[in-house]
Design a protein around this motif. Structure first.
Motif, PDB file in Angstrom:
ATOM      1  N   ASN A  11      13.277  -2.027  17.866  1.00  0.00           N
ATOM      2  CA  ASN A  11      13.464  -0.622  17.511  1.00  0.00           C
ATOM      3  C   ASN A  11      13.963   0.224  18.677  1.00  0.00           C
ATOM      4  O   ASN A  11      14.074   1.435  18.564  1.00  0.00           O
ATOM      5  CB  ASN A  11      12.138  -0.038  17.002  1.00  0.00           C
ATOM      6  CG  ASN A  11      11.682  -0.739  15.745  1.00  0.00           C
ATOM      7  OD1 ASN A  11      12.496  -1.035  14.872  1.00  0.00           O
ATOM      8  ND2 ASN A  11      10.389  -1.025  15.661  1.00  0.00           N
ATOM      9  N   THR A  64      20.952   0.097  19.864  1.00  0.00           N
ATOM     10  CA  THR A  64      21.865   0.674  18.880  1.00  0.00           C
ATOM     11  C   THR A  64      22.820   1.688  19.499  1.00  0.00           C
ATOM     12  O   THR A  64      23.934   1.862  19.030  1.00  0.00           O
ATOM     13  CB  THR A  64      21.083   1.347  17.737  1.00  0.00           C
ATOM     14  OG1 THR A  64      20.099   2.211  18.314  1.00  0.00           O
ATOM     15  CG2 THR A  64      20.382   0.317  16.882  1.00  0.00           C
ATOM     16  N   GLU A  65      22.392   2.360  20.550  1.00  0.00           N
ATOM     17  CA  GLU A  65      23.273   3.302  21.228  1.00  0.00           C
ATOM     18  C   GLU A  65      24.086   2.549  22.275  1.00  0.00           C
ATOM     19  O   GLU A  65      23.667   1.506  22.760  1.00  0.00           O
ATOM     20  CB  GLU A  65      22.438   4.387  21.926  1.00  0.00           C
ATOM     21  CG  GLU A  65      21.524   5.147  21.013  1.00  0.00           C
ATOM     22  CD  GLU A  65      22.269   6.135  20.127  1.00  0.00           C
ATOM     23  OE1 GLU A  65      23.157   6.830  20.637  1.00  0.00           O
ATOM     24  OE2 GLU A  65      21.969   6.185  18.932  1.00  0.00           O
TER      25      GLU A  65
END
Ligand SMILES: [Zn+2]
Length: 151
Positions: A113, A118-119
């Motif tokens: 998470n 993701t960035e």
């Protein structure tokens, strides 16, 4: 009586020798530093017996100098390795690796998470060294890790 010392791996004229790498880590270091891609002349010894009855890897790289930032990343592969700078077949500088304070772009965070996955950011970990060994703390999710995955 003169003690004869036989080199287990051919000497190099000029470049860098990374010695006392734990057996099995040598190829990982070559991959990590992308030494094969740089078309450098490498002489590698794997699973060489040491005087203390253990085994080590050694990497000799012709005409190449290990940058400080690269030396810091190597710490996690081989904390006891020694770096020898060679000129005209002589060791002109010899040093041990130092634990870096932080590592950037070396490992992916293991927290699925974590925003760093993701960035489009460079991974960043704080390094904590204690008697229990090395720990890394992700700069983004602040989780601590003992085993790691490379970027
Ligand atoms: Zn994270």
């Amino acid at each position: 009586m003169q003690k004869t010392h036989k080199l287990q791996v051919e000497a190099i004229q000029k470049g860098t020798v990374i010695d006392h790498i734990p057996a099995g880590q040598g190829l990982k270091i070559i991959n990590h530093l992308q030494l094969m891609d740089k078309k450098l002349r490498l002489t590698v010894g794997l699973n060489l017996p040491t005087s203390s009855g253990e085994f080590k890897d050694i990497i000799k790289v012709n005409e190449w100098h290990l940058a400080d930032s690269e030396a810091e990343n190597l710490f996690l592969f081989a904390p006891d390795a020694s770096i020898n700078q060679i000129d005209d077949y002589l060791v002109v500088k010899k040093y041990k690796m130092k634990a870096p304070k932080e590592l950037k772009g070396v490992f992916k965070c293991r927290n699925h998470n974590c925003i760093s996955l993701t960035e489009s950011v460079t991974s960043k970990f704080l390094v904590d060294q204690s008697e229990q060994g090395l720990r890394l703390q992700c700069h983004y999710c602040e989780r601590w890790f003992r085993d790691w995955v490379f970027v």
